[in-house]
Structure formats: C-alpha cells, structure tokens
Design an enzyme around this catalytic site. Structure first.
Site, PDB file in Angstrom:
ATOM      1  N   ARG A  35       0.836  -1.202   0.000  1.00 19.64           N
ATOM      2  CA  ARG A  35       0.000   0.000   0.000  1.00 19.64           C
ATOM      3  C   ARG A  35       0.872   1.254   0.000  1.00 19.64           C
ATOM      4  NH1 ARG A  35      -4.055  -2.110   4.578  1.00 19.64           N
ATOM      5  NH2 ARG A  35      -2.128  -3.167   5.171  1.00 19.64           N
ATOM      6  N   ASP A  65       5.411  -6.281  -3.720  1.00 19.52           N
ATOM      7  CA  ASP A  65       4.696  -7.439  -3.189  1.00 19.52           C
ATOM      8  C   ASP A  65       5.748  -8.520  -2.954  1.00 19.52           C
ATOM      9  OD1 ASP A  65       3.257  -9.876  -2.978  1.00 19.52           O
ATOM     10  OD2 ASP A  65       1.588  -9.046  -4.127  1.00 19.52           O
ATOM     11  N   ASN A  92       8.619  -9.532   8.245  1.00 14.33           N
ATOM     12  CA  ASN A  92       7.377  -9.437   9.012  1.00 14.33           C
ATOM     13  C   ASN A  92       6.136  -9.600   8.137  1.00 14.33           C
ATOM     14  OD1 ASN A  92       5.504  -8.228  11.196  1.00 14.33           O
ATOM     15  ND2 ASN A  92       5.343  -6.742   9.520  1.00 14.33           N
ATOM     16  N   SER A 145       5.239 -17.197  14.689  1.00 14.47           N
ATOM     17  CA  SER A 145       3.966 -17.147  15.428  1.00 14.47           C
ATOM     18  C   SER A 145       3.928 -18.337  16.378  1.00 14.47           C
ATOM     19  CB  SER A 145       2.796 -17.256  14.444  1.00 14.47           C
ATOM     20  OG  SER A 145       1.574 -17.462  15.127  1.00 14.47           O
ATOM     21  N   TYR A 158      -2.137 -22.011   7.703  1.00 17.72           N
ATOM     22  CA  TYR A 158      -1.418 -20.903   8.348  1.00 17.72           C
ATOM     23  C   TYR A 158      -0.353 -21.471   9.288  1.00 17.72           C
ATOM     24  CZ  TYR A 158      -0.309 -16.774  11.097  1.00 17.72           C
ATOM     25  OH  TYR A 158       0.377 -15.747  11.731  1.00 17.72           O
ATOM     26  N   LYS A 162       3.779 -21.045   9.222  1.00 21.53           N
ATOM     27  CA  LYS A 162       4.586 -20.511  10.325  1.00 21.53           C
ATOM     28  C   LYS A 162       5.536 -21.577  10.889  1.00 21.53           C
ATOM     29  CE  LYS A 162       3.375 -16.196  10.266  1.00 21.53           C
ATOM     30  NZ  LYS A 162       4.358 -15.133  10.001  1.00 21.53           N
ATOM     31  N   PHE A 195      -4.550  -8.091  11.405  1.00 19.65           N
ATOM     32  CA  PHE A 195      -4.404  -9.524  11.127  1.00 19.65           C
ATOM     33  C   PHE A 195      -5.748 -10.254  11.000  1.00 19.65           C
ATOM     34  CE2 PHE A 195      -4.039 -13.867  12.782  1.00 19.65           C
ATOM     35  CZ  PHE A 195      -3.037 -14.402  11.998  1.00 19.65           C
TER      36      PHE A 195
HETATM   37  P1  NDP Z   1      -1.249  -6.736   9.672  1.00 18.34           P
HETATM   38  O1  NDP Z   1      -2.287  -7.278   8.756  1.00 18.34           O
HETATM   39  O2  NDP Z   1      -1.605  -5.571  10.524  1.00 18.34           O
HETATM   40  O3  NDP Z   1       0.066  -6.381   8.833  1.00 18.34           O
HETATM   41  C1  NDP Z   1       0.532  -7.226   7.823  1.00 18.34           C
HETATM   42  C2  NDP Z   1       1.574  -6.491   6.990  1.00 18.34           C
HETATM   43  O4  NDP Z   1       2.061  -7.407   5.991  1.00 18.34           O
HETATM   44  C3  NDP Z   1       0.995  -5.290   6.263  1.00 18.34           C
HETATM   45  O5  NDP Z   1       1.896  -4.215   6.353  1.00 18.34           O
HETATM   46  C4  NDP Z   1       0.886  -5.757   4.818  1.00 18.34           C
HETATM   47  O6  NDP Z   1       1.138  -4.676   3.939  1.00 18.34           O
HETATM   48  C5  NDP Z   1       2.044  -6.761   4.737  1.00 18.34           C
HETATM   49  N1  NDP Z   1       1.837  -7.718   3.658  1.00 18.34           N
HETATM   50  C6  NDP Z   1       0.883  -8.690   3.579  1.00 18.34           C
HETATM   51  N2  NDP Z   1       0.981  -9.330   2.412  1.00 18.34           N
HETATM   52  C7  NDP Z   1       2.004  -8.762   1.734  1.00 18.34           C
HETATM   53  C8  NDP Z   1       2.589  -8.977   0.459  1.00 18.34           C
HETATM   54  N3  NDP Z   1       2.130  -9.934  -0.361  1.00 18.34           N
HETATM   55  N4  NDP Z   1       3.634  -8.201   0.070  1.00 18.34           N
HETATM   56  C9  NDP Z   1       4.097  -7.249   0.889  1.00 18.34           C
HETATM   57  N5  NDP Z   1       3.600  -6.990   2.111  1.00 18.34           N
HETATM   58  C10 NDP Z   1       2.555  -7.736   2.512  1.00 18.34           C
HETATM   59  O7  NDP Z   1      -0.798  -7.972  10.563  1.00 18.34           O
HETATM   60  P2  NDP Z   1       0.309  -8.138  11.726  1.00 18.34           P
HETATM   61  O8  NDP Z   1       1.077  -6.909  11.934  1.00 18.34           O
HETATM   62  O9  NDP Z   1      -0.384  -8.751  12.873  1.00 18.34           O
HETATM   63  O10 NDP Z   1       1.183  -9.271  11.051  1.00 18.34           O
HETATM   64  C11 NDP Z   1       2.576  -9.162  10.845  1.00 18.34           C
HETATM   65  C12 NDP Z   1       3.196 -10.545  10.924  1.00 18.34           C
HETATM   66  O11 NDP Z   1       2.991 -11.070  12.229  1.00 18.34           O
HETATM   67  C13 NDP Z   1       2.595 -11.582   9.971  1.00 18.34           C
HETATM   68  O12 NDP Z   1       3.656 -12.371   9.461  1.00 18.34           O
HETATM   69  C14 NDP Z   1       1.696 -12.408  10.869  1.00 18.34           C
HETATM   70  O13 NDP Z   1       1.528 -13.712  10.383  1.00 18.34           O
HETATM   71  C15 NDP Z   1       2.473 -12.381  12.145  1.00 18.34           C
HETATM   72  N6  NDP Z   1       1.749 -12.650  13.382  1.00 18.34           N
HETATM   73  C16 NDP Z   1       0.632 -11.936  13.724  1.00 18.34           C
HETATM   74  C17 NDP Z   1       0.003 -12.193  14.920  1.00 18.34           C
HETATM   75  C18 NDP Z   1      -1.275 -11.502  15.325  1.00 18.34           C
HETATM   76  O14 NDP Z   1      -2.031 -12.069  16.140  1.00 18.34           O
HETATM   77  N7  NDP Z   1      -1.535 -10.305  14.850  1.00 18.34           N
HETATM   78  C19 NDP Z   1       0.529 -13.169  15.871  1.00 18.34           C
HETATM   79  C20 NDP Z   1       1.690 -13.862  15.399  1.00 18.34           C
HETATM   80  C21 NDP Z   1       2.281 -13.584  14.224  1.00 18.34           C
HETATM   81  P3  NDP Z   1       0.352  -4.376   2.568  1.00 18.34           P
HETATM   82  O15 NDP Z   1      -1.037  -4.915   2.733  1.00 18.34           O
HETATM   83  O16 NDP Z   1       0.412  -2.883   2.442  1.00 18.34           O
HETATM   84  O17 NDP Z   1       1.153  -5.072   1.539  1.00 18.34           O
HETATM   85  C1  8X3 Z   2      -1.248 -15.226  14.801  1.00 13.76           C
HETATM   86  C2  8X3 Z   2      -1.657 -15.828  16.104  1.00 13.76           C
HETATM   87  O1  8X3 Z   2      -3.117 -17.586  17.220  1.00 13.76           O
HETATM   88  O2  8X3 Z   2      -4.051 -16.379  15.321  1.00 13.76           O
HETATM   89  O3  8X3 Z   2      -0.159 -15.886  14.256  1.00 13.76           O
HETATM   90  O4  8X3 Z   2      -2.362 -18.044  14.977  1.00 13.76           O
HETATM   91  S1  8X3 Z   2      -2.844 -17.020  15.879  1.00 13.76           S
END
Ligand code: NDP
Ligand code: 8X3
Length: 258
Positions: A35, A65, A92, A145, A158, A162, A195
């Site tokens: 974005r 991407d 991330n 995760s 998922y 992970k 997320f």
């Molecule tokens: P968000 O959805 O808030 O953020 C995800 C980020 O990933 C966004 O900035 C998005 O940017 C980017 N992204 C997704 N797909 C793509 C792509 N194809 N290319 C480039 N960028 C991409 O989620 P979180 O901050 O929670 O997630 C971050 C990480 O943490 C992930 O790997 C998630 O699996 C992991 N995680 C999250 C947890 C939770 O409970 N929230 C717990 C454990 C792990 P954009 O859309 O602009 O491309």
């Molecule tokens: C994100 C945490 O519990 O939704 O990775 O898998 S959980």
C-alpha cells in the site's frame, strides 16, 4: 552514519509499530509494503517527527509485493549506496487467510499464505543476504507465530506456513553462522492488528470476537521485542522469543472475562 533496518509489511500492525520505534531511536528505516499511499504517509510523518530539514532522509519507502521475486530483486537493487548496507532485516510481511477445516479450505487462501509467509520471506532474504555476507555482519529477524510452535483446529495451512518460518529461522542460523549474521525468530500469540480483519476477509465482527474479553498483545509490544533483539551486543543472538498475552497459555487456551 546510523544503522539501517529494512522492515517488510510496514504499512500496518507490527511492521508499522517497529518502523515508528526504530525511527524514534535514530535508526534509518526502509519501510516496505504493497500500500504505497500508507508508506508515503508514514515516511512524511516519521521524517517530520525525527528527521531534520538539512539532514539526509531517515525513511526510505520501497513498494513491492513480497510474492513477486522479480519485484523484490528490483526494489533491493534500486537502493542507493547510502541505503544499501542493511544492518537488520525484519521479515514481518505475512497473513492468515481464512479459518476453515482442511476439507473446506480455499485454494486461493492457501496460495496467498504459502506464497507470502514462506516464499515471500525467502525472496526478501535472498535479495538481502548477499550484502550482509559481503559486509560480514547482519541480523535477520523473522516474525513467526505461536502457530509455528503448535497447531490449532482450522489453523492448518497458516500453522504450516509458520512452522516453515520456524524451520527456516533455524536453517538460516546454521547456514549463516560462518558469516557473523544473527538470526532471531519472534513468535507472538494473539495480537490486535489488521491480522484478523485480513484473516476473516474484512468481516469486522468476526475479527473483533478474536480479542473479546481479554487484553491482546499490541503492535508496540512486538516492536519493543524486535528492538530489544536488534540492540543486544554483537556477540549475543536472541534465537527464539515466544510471547503471548497474559490471558493466553496456548493457541486454543485463552482466559476471557465476561
Ligand atoms: P497486519 O495485517 O496488521 O500487517 C501485515 C503487513 O504485511 C501489512 O503491512 C501488509 O502490507 C504486509 N503484507 C501482507 N501481504 C504482503 C505482500 N504480499 N507483500 C508485501 N507486504 C505484505 O498484521 P500483523 O502486523 O499482525 O502481522 C505481521 C506478521 O505477524 C505476519 O507475518 C503475521 O503472520 C504475524 N503474526 C501476527 C500475529 C497476530 O495475532 N496479529 C501473531 C503472530 C504472528 P500491505 O497490505 O500494504 O502489503
Ligand atoms: C497469529 C496468532 O493464534 O491467530 O499468528 O495463529 S494465531
């Protein structure tokens, strides 16, 4: 010159919080995501807060991407000399798509998760690692995760993605050992970001329910841990950090009030 960190997925959640944290601590930050307008808004905001009018830029947005290897390679190759020496890479960018049994899951959701969480992480790492090897130092921080440590019902693909991040973090640490490159995995539990909105394809109600009656982790909580891992003395590597909300003891064991 201050240190450089590249954060994938800096348009939201953990990545955005980490960009804010590192910029506030004087790092130069390469922010990436799909974005473009969010990257630009974040650049403006953080340069306004932490940059100087006469000084060099402290934020560098890169728009790609992670699933598109050619775009990743092109973006990293496009970095000007003063931005090339990446000290820390935070892998991330990632997502969960859907919450279905294996027999009901959508092929499109599976491809999005595997292509982003596994292959995307590999694409970016492959583009950044050669520079780290040439400089004889670097730090890769992979956001895994608790879903990479255990498996929960309907988490199937998922969790598999992970678990792959867990394995790749170990594999990277072994292969990069002779090159002085640290590899850290941070494995969070429930955290309220975008997320769940993404997981439930924009269904706000379902997304809210995930965090009902408990206090989840926040983006700032994870940014804090990323910063902690990145700022240890060079001879110290935090290998693996599992972090959950106090109200969570396992993926499917959450204490909710009310
Ligand atoms: P968000 O959805 O808030 O953020 C995800 C980020 O990933 C966004 O900035 C998005 O940017 C980017 N992204 C997704 N797909 C793509 C792509 N194809 N290319 C480039 N960028 C991409 O989620 P979180 O901050 O929670 O997630 C971050 C990480 O943490 C992930 O790997 C998630 O699996 C992991 N995680 C999250 C947890 C939770 O409970 N929230 C717990 C454990 C792990 P954009 O859309 O602009 O491309
Ligand atoms: C994100 C945490 O519990 O939704 O990775 O898998 S959980």
């Amino acid at each position: 010159m201050s240190s450089i960190i590249l954060i994938t997925g800096a348009t939201s959640g953990f990545g955005e919080a980490a960009a804010r944290r590192f910029a506030s601590e004087g790092w130069r930050v390469i922010i990436t995501g799909r974005r473009k307008e969010r990257l630009e808004a974040l650049r403006k905001e953080l340069e306004g807060l932490h940059g100087t009018v006469e000084g060099p830029p402290i934020i560098h947005p890169l728009h790609f991407d992670v699933r598109d290897n050619a775009a990743v390679e092109q973006a990293i190759a496009s970095l000007l000399e003063e931005w090339k020496s990446i000290d820390v890479l935070v892998n991330n960018a990632g997502l969960a798509a859907g919450f279905d049994t294996i027999q009901d899951g959508s092929l499109d959701d599976w491809n999005r998760m595997l292509d982003t969480n596994v292959k995307g992480l590999l694409h970016v790492s492959r583009a950044v690692i050669p520079g780290m090897i040439a400089r004889g130092k670097g730090h890769i921080i992979n956001i895994g995760s608790v879903a990479g440590k255990e498996v929960y019902p309907k988490g199937n693909v998922y969790c598999a993605s992970k678990h792959a991040v867990d394995a790749l973090s170990k594999g990277m640490r072994q292969d990069l050992l002779p090159h002085g490159i640290r590899v850290t995995q941070i494995a969070p539990g429930l955290a309220e970001t975008e997320f769940s909105q993404v997981r439930f394809h924009g269904d706000e109600q379902k997304a809210k329910q995930v965090y009902m009656g408990m206090t989840p982790l926040s983006g700032d909580d994870i940014a804090d841990l990323i910063h902690f891992a990145a700022t240890r003395p060079l001879h110290v590597c935090i290998n693996d950090l599992v972090v959950m909300p106090t109200a969570q003891a396992a993926s499917a064991l959450v204490h909710r009030k009310g």
